[in-house]
Structures are given as structure tokens and as C-alpha cells.
Motif scaffolding. Structure first.
Motif, PDB file in Angstrom:
ATOM      1  N   TRP A 130       0.821  -0.976   0.627  1.00 17.61           N
ATOM      2  CA  TRP A 130       0.210  -0.557   0.117  1.00 17.61           C
ATOM      3  C   TRP A 130       1.076   1.154  -0.063  1.00 17.61           C
ATOM      4  N   ALA A 131       2.137   0.774   1.044  1.00 24.25           N
ATOM      5  CA  ALA A 131       3.147   2.351   0.711  1.00 24.25           C
ATOM      6  C   ALA A 131       3.613   2.708  -0.659  1.00 24.25           C
ATOM      7  N   TRP A 132       3.806   1.395  -1.363  1.00 26.08           N
ATOM      8  CA  TRP A 132       4.148   1.849  -2.311  1.00 26.08           C
ATOM      9  C   TRP A 132       3.450   2.200  -3.252  1.00 26.08           C
ATOM     10  N   GLY A 133       2.458   2.025  -3.120  1.00 28.46           N
ATOM     11  CA  GLY A 133       0.811   2.498  -4.393  1.00 28.46           C
ATOM     12  C   GLY A 133       0.753   1.099  -5.238  1.00 28.46           C
ATOM     13  N   THR A 138      -5.872  -2.433  -7.521  1.00 30.89           N
ATOM     14  CA  THR A 138      -6.975  -2.836  -6.736  1.00 30.89           C
ATOM     15  C   THR A 138      -8.105  -1.526  -6.932  1.00 30.89           C
ATOM     16  N   GLY A 139      -7.366  -0.693  -7.298  1.00 29.47           N
ATOM     17  CA  GLY A 139      -8.587   0.472  -7.393  1.00 29.47           C
ATOM     18  C   GLY A 139      -9.026   0.388  -6.266  1.00 29.47           C
ATOM     19  N   ALA A 140      -8.782  -0.021  -5.332  1.00 22.61           N
ATOM     20  CA  ALA A 140      -9.459   0.870  -3.869  1.00 22.61           C
ATOM     21  C   ALA A 140      -9.138   2.235  -3.633  1.00 22.61           C
ATOM     22  N   ALA A 141      -9.539   3.051  -2.732  1.00 18.70           N
ATOM     23  CA  ALA A 141      -9.080   3.917  -2.177  1.00 18.70           C
ATOM     24  C   ALA A 141      -8.752   4.794  -1.002  1.00 18.70           C
ATOM     25  N   ASP A 142      -9.132   2.712   0.157  1.00 10.46           N
ATOM     26  CA  ASP A 142      -8.801   2.692   1.046  1.00 10.46           C
ATOM     27  C   ASP A 142      -8.102   1.462   1.687  1.00 10.46           C
ATOM     28  N   ASP A 143      -7.335   0.932   2.139  1.00 11.75           N
ATOM     29  CA  ASP A 143      -7.170  -0.714   2.505  1.00 11.75           C
ATOM     30  C   ASP A 143      -7.894  -1.869   3.762  1.00 11.75           C
TER      31      ASP A 143
END
Length: 194
Positions: free
Chosen positions: A163-166, A172-177
Motif C-alpha cells: 500500500w505504501a509503495w502504491g 486494486t483501484g481501492a481508495a483505502d485498505d
């Protein structure tokens, strides 16, 4: 250890923690830590035999911070083990996101494996909490609780890192984890009953 020695050691560690939190682990140097602690540039070597020893002491503070956050989470999460695991996972991912430099420093293999400060022993209590909760919710056909807890922890750590690396937002196109956290719990523990 004298009071003066303990005081200088504490100032060096505190300066290192601040440096890691505000500028990341790659910005940590003995000279900058000494400058921020208000001591000579040679002082860190007098109080910590190696750079790894000082970095381990800084990382130990990160583990203490994460442990305190997990303890608070466990007090507020209620009694259900799965809900507690979800809350712990959320705390872990939030810590990784908001304390990126410290998170990276805490899990450096050279620090975890260094002998003098036993940093690995500092990280194991967190794993024990995860393993205990997993043991309470695992299905009889699942792997043993420590193995399942290890897989879940690895999954959470991977989510935090990717997530941190983007990579995960892009893939996934997710806005959050949040969805990834739920998916990790479902993958390792089975879906919640409907």
C-alpha cells in the motif's frame, strides 16, 4: 549505568526516534542524531558500541509504541476474537501508514537479528497476541494457530508495504485498505457467517 550515561543514551534514542518519524529511516545518521541530541558527533559511539545497537534501541521504541497502540485497541475492541483481530490489523496498518520510517526500521532483518539488544524478542509479544486470537477463531481443518497467525501477519505486513509503495491502490483501484484487511481475515480465518 550512571544517571548521566542513561540520560545521554535516552537523548540519543529520542533524537533518533524523532529523526525516523519525521524524515524516515534513510535519514538516520550518527552525526545527525548527535546534533539533534546536543552532543558531540562522537558521542553515539561512546554510548552505543555500534550503529546497529543505536538503531535497534530506536526500533525498540517503535515496538513499544506499536504495543501500546495494540493494547489500547484490545481494550476497546470488545470480547469477540475476530473483531479483536480486525481491530489489531487496522492498528497495524494505520501504524505502518502513519509511522512509515519507524515501521521500516523496526522490521529490518539486520536489526531483528542483532544479538545484543534482542530486538526480535521485542517483536514476539505482538505475534503472541495475534496467535492467541487466531487460536480462538481457527477452524479444526486450519493449519496450527502459530502457522495461521504467521500467514496472517505476513499478509498484513505485505498489505502495509505494498500500500505504501502504491502498488495495491494501483492494482486494486481501492481508495483505502479496509477491503484488503477484510479479505486477509477472510482468507486466513474463513468468511464471517451470514
Amino acid at each position: 549505568m550512571s544517571e548521566e550515561t542513561a540520560g545521554v543514551r535516552a537523548r540519543l534514542v529520542a533524537a533518533g526516534v524523532e529523526l525516523v518519524l519525521h524524515e524516515g529511516q534513510s535519514a538516520v545518521s550518527l552525526r545527525e542524531i548527535a546534533r539533534r541530541a546536543g552532543v558531540s558527533h562522537g558521542a553515539p559511539r561512546r554510548y552505543f558500541p555500534t550503529h546497529v545497537d543505536l538503531l535497534s534501541a530506536i526500533a525498540r521504541e517503535g515496538f513499544a509504541d506499536l504495543a501500546a497502540r495494540v493494547d489500547a485497541t484490545m481494550r476497546d475492541a470488545g470480547p469477540a476474537p475476530r473483531a479483536r483481530l480486525a481491530a489489531l490489523g487496522r492498528t497495524y496498518l494505520d501504524f505502518a501508514a502513519t509511522h512509515r520510517g519507524m515501521f521500516e526500521l523496526m522490521f529490518r532483518h539486520d536489526l531483528l537479528d542483532s544479538g545484543r539488544l534482542r530486538l526480535r524478542e521485542t517483536s514476539l509479544p505482538l505475534f503472541a497476541v495475534v496467535a492467541d486470537l487466531v487460536a480462538q477463531v481457527r477452524r479444526p481443518t486450519d493449519a496450527p494457530a502459530p502457522v495461521l497467525a504467521g500467514a496472517l501477519w505476513a499478509n498484513l505486513h505485505g498489505i502495509a508495504q505494498l500500500w505504501a509503495w502504491g502498488s495495491l491502490p494501483l492494482a486494486t483501484g481501492a481508495a483505502d485498505d479496509d477491503a484488503l484487511l477484510r479479505a486477509a481475515l477472510d482468507a486466513h480465518l474463513g468468511p464471517l457467517p451470514s
